[in-house]
Design an enzyme around this catalytic site. Structure first.
Site, PDB file in Angstrom:
ATOM      1  CG  HIS A   1      43.947  15.090  57.168  1.00  7.27           C
ATOM      2  ND1 HIS A   1      42.673  15.626  57.216  1.00  7.27           N
ATOM      3  CD2 HIS A   1      44.778  16.147  57.345  1.00  7.27           C
ATOM      4  CE1 HIS A   1      42.743  16.934  57.413  1.00  7.27           C
ATOM      5  NE2 HIS A   1      43.998  17.267  57.505  1.00  7.27           N
TER       6      HIS A   1
ATOM      7  CB  SER B   1      43.093  24.359  55.663  1.00  3.01           C
ATOM      8  OG  SER B   1      41.950  23.546  55.735  1.00  3.01           O
TER       9      SER B   1
ATOM     10  CB  THR C   1      39.048  22.030  53.602  1.00  2.00           C
ATOM     11  OG1 THR C   1      39.643  21.175  52.620  1.00  2.00           O
ATOM     12  CG2 THR C   1      39.148  21.407  54.982  1.00  2.00           C
TER      13      THR C   1
ATOM     14  CE1 TYR D   1      44.905  23.664  50.124  1.00  2.00           C
ATOM     15  CE2 TYR D   1      45.298  23.858  52.482  1.00  2.00           C
ATOM     16  CZ  TYR D   1      44.581  23.325  51.431  1.00  2.00           C
ATOM     17  OH  TYR D   1      43.531  22.479  51.669  1.00  2.00           O
TER      18      TYR D   1
END
Length: 555
Positions: free
Chosen positions: A270, A386, A397, A384
């Site tokens: 990532h 994204s 992001t 949360y």
């Protein structure tokens, strides 16, 4: 830009956030997205699908590097901008003016700077902070089977793709190789704590393995050929998210994993990029392999000497390295033993009905998570979601914060006081939640969220040795960044499901998709939470929401 380059905290503190993290990338960072099966059943055979996916991936890479890949564009008015006539027109407009033409029809080009790191890229462990490494000169593919590693060229010296029949032949050779499973599979080391892995990698180099490691690092990507067939969606999720750790190289920018029965997925590191770039690649590969396959079930592999073309990498391990592999496997097994994954499909409605009701599908999905957690645990928690900021140069992001005063009021009414409110009142609350969530989404996409701004200010203060503002030590700031509900959605004709682990020990990792006529969730948890009950509560929440939309009383 040179052919071989390394990145360390170059463009953004965001890189440093990922690369300085010392926890394992497995469960803590790498997500997965699984492919839908090929509509033509015979093309799901492991060898055929592997060969076609490799060919399509190389074709994508060549198109990307030739500058011919169609740009990513966000169309606010697709009837005007997402047309062949406009695309033909804008192609002939000078680059210095093309943005103006796109702006005039509400078409906004998205940043694609992440894409070059898709290929020939690897995260290299370093003590204290990792590096991103790329080498575009690499022409070979890394293939893993039974923990063994193989390489062969998929691009020739002239930059052309090797003939599909040869790729087919080489993969058939690997799948037929009688070599036993690796006694000390090095791939498991990429699941270790990053400092531990950095030390072991230094030892690997010192014991004469630098050349083999270089081939792993510079490979176009990693293809993992698994020996196991998938039983169901849950098995797919576990296998593609983490597997057994032995037949993976988690540090590669991405790996295509193909099970014995042809079930396929992408697992990606990532730090270098986000789901938007990987999803574009996945969409293109799925479309290409299903519409224009180059290898067929009856295809004869090329009459080439695969035994010479394919090289099985050999590594020299001393006792310390062997012990490191064994310890890494123990740590890996302990970590994944704590993870539970479950899935849910709500079949009573989806995107079409919600849009007819003038509600945001994403807002409704997020509201169902708020209602579910309230029903299960009696409280509202930090959430949360994204959101891509690819509308900006080098954008990554921003965070959408779905838990709001509106969702709290609506959830409380649906869960605790349904009889105290009329249908009109409940429907009005749904409208308010949808309206506010859409506003938050737009603000996040346009860089008007608060999370990344606060992150950047904190980073600047710390980098300059300044005292942190009292905001950062406030318990409320700690609470909002302890994201018990971590959520992400990506819907595509190519993707069956996606998933990731919770970001905190007492959290849920919620992957979801709102489809035309159904809503799906793929959720993970650790022992502190009950994922099965959570999904039952999500289903109940969606039932209640759709009942109100249909004018039915809540039970």
């Amino acid at each position: 830009m040179p052919d071989c380059y390394r990145f360390m905290d170059m463009r953004s503190p965001w890189f440093n956030m990922y690369l300085s993290a010392r926890d394992s990338v497995v469960l803590n960072s790498n997500p997965f997205m699984s492919f839908n099966p090929d509509p033509k059943e015979e093309y799901n055979e492991q060898l055929v699908r592997s060969a076609n996916m490799v060919c399509s991936a190389v074709r994508f890479m060549k198109t990307l590097r030739a500058g011919l890949l169609e740009p990513e564009v966000f169309h606010l008015n697709p009837a005007k901008s997402d047309t062949d006539s406009f695309k033909n027109f804008i192609r002939w407009v000078p680059p210095s003016l093309s943005w103006y033409g796109a702006y005039m029809v509400n078409a906004y080009p998205l940043d694609m700077s992440q894409y070059f790191r898709l290929f020939n890229s690897t995260r290299i462990p370093k003590r204290g902070g990792d590096e991103l490494f790329s080498d575009e000169k690499g022409r070979h593919l890394l293939v893993m089977r039974k923990g063994n590693m193989y390489v062969f060229d998929v691009v020739d010296r002239d930059g052309n793709m090797v003939k599909p029949a040869e790729i087919h032949s080489h993969l058939k050779y690997i799948l037929s190789d009688s070599t036993q499973a690796a006694s000390f599979p090095l791939g498991i080391l990429t699941s270790e704590n990053r400092d531990v892995w950095a030390g072991l990698r230094e030892k690997l180099v010192a014991t004469g393995n630098a050349e083999a490691l270089g081939l792993v690092d510079s490979a176009l990507f990693c293809l993992c050929l698994d020996e196991e067939s998938m039983r169901d969606h849950i098995h797919i999720s576990h296998n593609m998210l983490h597997g057994d750790g032995c037949n993976r190289w988690y540090d590669k920018s991405f790996s295509i994993i193909i099970a014995k029965d042809g079930q396929a997925a992408i697992n990606f590191e990532h730090a270098w990029g986000d789901g938007v770039a990987v999803l574009r690649f996945q969409n293109e590969v799925f479309k290409d392999t299903t519409e224009k396959p180059l290898v067929h079930l009856g295809s004869a592999p090329a009459a080439v000497d695969s035994a010479s073309a394919v090289r099985r990498l050999q590594f020299h391990l001393d006792r310390e390295l062997e012990n490191g592999v064994q310890k890494a496997k123990e740590n890996f097994d302990l970590a994944i033993s704590k993870l539970t994954i479950d899935a849910m499909e709500f079949k009573k409605g989806g995107k079409e009905q919600l849009k007819k009701s003038k509600l945001s599908p994403d807002a409704v999905a997020q509201l169902s998570f708020q209602m579910a957690f309230l029903r299960q645990y009696g409280q509202t928690v930090a959430t949360y979601e994204s959101c891509s900021t690819a509308a900006f140069r080098h954008g990554r992001t921003e965070t959408i914060r779905p838990a709001t005063v509106h969702t709290k009021r609506c959830s409380h009414a649906f869960v605790h006081e349904p009889s105290k409110h009329s249908m009109e009142e409940l429907r009005a609350m749904l409208n308010e939640c949808s309206k506010y969530h859409s506003q938050l989404t737009k603000e996040a996409a346009m860089g008007q969220g608060f999370d990344r701004h606060l992150f950047a200010l904190r980073y600047l203060a710390m980098s300059k040795g300044q005292a942190l503002h009292s905001l950062y030590t406030d318990p409320a700031y700690a609470a909002i960044n302890h994201n018990i509900l971590s959520t992400s959605t990506l819907t595509s004709p190519a993707v069956s499901l996606g998933g990731f682990a919770p970001v905190v020990p007492d959290g849920f990792g919620v992957g979801y998709g709102v489809h035309d006529n159904w809503i799906g969730c793929n959720v993970s948890s650790y022992p502190a939470r009950d994922v099965h009950e959570f999904l039952q509560c999500v289903h109940k929440s969606l039932e209640d929401i759709f009942s109100v939309l249909e004018g039915k009383p809540l039970s």
